[in-house]
Design an enzyme around this catalytic site. Structure first.
Site, PDB file in Angstrom:
ATOM      1  CD  GLU A 211      25.251  19.802 -29.683  1.00  0.00           C
ATOM      2  OE1 GLU A 211      25.048  19.874 -30.914  1.00  0.00           O
ATOM      3  OE2 GLU A 211      26.016  18.963 -29.175  1.00  0.00           O
TER       4      GLU A 211
ATOM      5  CD  GLU B  80      23.097  15.834 -37.022  1.00  0.00           C
ATOM      6  OE1 GLU B  80      22.609  16.668 -36.220  1.00  0.00           O
ATOM      7  OE2 GLU B  80      24.001  15.060 -36.725  1.00  0.00           O
TER       8      GLU B  80
ATOM      9  CD  GLU C  23      25.251  32.371 -36.307  1.00  0.00           C
ATOM     10  OE1 GLU C  23      24.469  31.685 -35.630  1.00  0.00           O
ATOM     11  OE2 GLU C  23      26.332  31.922 -36.762  1.00  0.00           O
TER      12      GLU C  23
ATOM     13  CD  GLU D 217      32.170  22.579 -38.986  1.00  0.00           C
ATOM     14  OE1 GLU D 217      32.480  22.747 -37.789  1.00  0.00           O
ATOM     15  OE2 GLU D 217      31.051  22.163 -39.344  1.00  0.00           O
TER      16      GLU D 217
END
Length: 535
Positions: A266, A257, A243, A213
């Protein structure tokens, strides 16, 4: 060939008349130096070594910049690698050359090595971390990324998604119904948010889950997972972008998700497939596995009038003494450039839908940069066509159960709702008439897409064999700036009777007699009516 060219360049040295640290206020620190380009562990560097000092100035060419102050006078600076939110210069040197030829040769080499740094950064092997600017930062503007991660770093927005019980419940069912895919496996949760999907995977028996996250929500996820001891030992929260981060082992399962409005908004699907290429084992599974964008033309006169009426404000010719009409055209165009996000009745659709499939296991990152969908429908009624309605669904292709998550109209509503692109110029269609067109999506750096929509009504009936287009309408939309239309006006409001006035209570027989007397007296005072007039 690239290795030999790098070795050749690495041997090149440039003599400088002087080099001065910009952070130093002492002018006497200026001294002759040697500039050398090199490649160390896959990172291209520029080094300045003063002749009278052991201190060497190192610059990563992926972030270094060269500014010309004069024919032989330059400044070289480097972006700070410790901060990704705000760009700042971590170091800089003031350099001077002996001749203009030396400065020109140095500039040519600097440009060549800078390009080489970008090429090497785009072909890194899986599992390695580059100190250069990440692929995400190269394609997404900083202001958009900052707002994006700030938004998803707030608990209230995570709650909004968690309370979408269609979304959360479908993910839970897809995981628990396919325990065999998760039991004893390594799982990577891409864009973990609150960590809910990571805990679903742990419940299904995952050996270990890496919850990745990038926003501040990572800290909340750590706290939530720590408060659930049954899962805490098998979940590791990693704050960072897929990345950029590195993992100690390959994943058997990728869960995420990544869907936005119209599936692709997005641009998180690109990060999803990047995580696939970097972290997933060759025989791994992806949850979700495929996605479909569904499309159908629609007719909604109320929505069209609502959109058109928004611009009527700009038709005022005397707004506090100001004529607003010069901006009416721009305002009208601006309102119709907004896709409408709401939940609509499927009965507004005027043709059976079609879909465009996106296979997350096969798509490349670059395939998301431009998506071109040819459209073809057959009208099922005679009506005025106002635009194109879209929604999506995704498939969790488990070994035991295949489960779909849908956002279709008529199905239980999700926080994605549906989306409609309203044409500023509607077209008329007849039952059985063929409708063709094109939906063209082009990604932009604000983490969204520009949409070009064209719908055309073809010749029909006896003249269909002649082909040709009778009517055509085109409009451009910005998926980043939708119109959230959560409440719709009623189609045909029913006029209601005014409520009856409450009558005073008649408590005694005397009150009743009094009212009767007053009514009789009023009738006697009225003039007699002409019977013929009555007739």
């Amino acid at each position: 060939m690239e290795v030999s060219s790098v070795k050749k360049l690495e041997q090149m040295e440039f003599s400088l008349e002087s080099v001065t640290d910009l952070s130093s206020s002492s002018v006497s620190s200026s001294s002759p130096a040697v500039a050398t380009f090199s490649c160390v562990d896959g990172v291209t560097e520029l080094r300045f070594l003063p002749s009278d000092s052991t201190h060497c100035f190192n610059f990563d060419l992926a972030s270094a910049q060269l500014f010309k102050l004069g024919p032989v006078h330059f400044i070289c600076v480097s972006d700070s690698s410790s901060s990704t939110e705000e760009k700042s210069f971590s170091q800089g040197v003031n350099i001077k050359f002996k001749t203009e030829k030396d400065s020109k040769d140095f500039c040519d080499s600097f440009e060549e090595w800078t390009k080489d740094a970008v090429v090497q950064g785009s072909s890194l092997q899986n599992g390695t971390v580059s100190a250069k600017k990440s692929k995400f930062d190269n394609k997404i503007e900083a202001s958009s990324a900052k707002m994006y991660f700030h938004y998803y770093g707030q608990l209230l927005h995570q709650q909004n998604m968690l309370q979408d019980y269609v979304r959360t419940g479908t993910y839970y069912a897809a995981v628990m119904e396919n325990r065999s895919d998760f039991a004893g496996r390594i799982v990577v949760d891409v864009g973990a948010g609150s960590g809910i999907l990571s805990m679903f995977a742990a419940q299904a028996g995952a050996k270990h889950v890496y919850a990745v996250e990038a926003s501040e929500m990572a800290e909340y996820a750590r706290k939530l997972i720590a408060g659930n001891p049954l899962f805490a030992e098998r979940i590791t929260v990693i704050k960072g972008k897929v990345e950029d981060i590195d993992l100690p082992e390959k994943a058997d399962i990728l869960i995420s998700e990544p869907m936005g409005t119209l599936l692709v908004n997005e641009r998180m699907l690109e990060s999803y497939v990047i995580a696939r290429d970097r972290f997933m084992s060759p025989k791994g599974k992806m949850f979700p596995t495929v996605g479909r964008i569904h499309m159908a033309p629609f007719s909604d006169e109320f929505l069209f009038i609502e959109m058109a009426n928004k611009a009527m404000f700009w038709q005022q010719q005397n707004y506090y003494g100001v004529d607003l009409t010069p901006l009416y055209g721009s305002a009208h165009q601006g309102y119709f450039s907004q896709p409408v996000v709401d939940a609509f009745d499927p009965r507004v659709l005027v043709a059976p839908p079609m879909f465009h499939m996106i296979d997350f296991t096969q798509m490349k990152e670059e395939d998301f940069y431009e998506i071109d969908i040819p459209l073809k429908f057959t009208a099922s009624m005679c009506t005025r066509l106002h635009g194109l309605a879209c929604w999506f669904d995704v498939l969790f292709d488990g070994s035991t159960v295949q489960r779909w998550l849908t956002t279709a109209p008529g199905a239980p509503t999700t926080h994605w709702y549906q989306i409609r692109c309203v044409l500023s110029q509607p077209i008329y269609v007849m039952a059985g008439q063929e409708i063709t067109g094109r939906l063209h999506l082009i990604a932009h750096s604000a983490q969204s897409y520009t949409i070009d929509l064209t719908l055309s009504a073809k010749m029909w009936g006896p003249g269909a064999s002649q082909g040709g287009i009778l009517q055509s309408s085109t409009c451009k939309f910005d998926l980043k700036e939708p119109y959230y239309r959560m409440s719709q006006p009623q189609a045909y409001p029913v006029a209601q009777e005014p409520p009856l006035q409450p009558q005073p209570e008649l408590s005694t027989q005397q009150d009743i007699q009094t009212q009767n007397d007053e009514l009789e007296e009023e009738l006697l005072q009225q003039p007699p009516q002409n019977p013929s007039t009555q007739l």
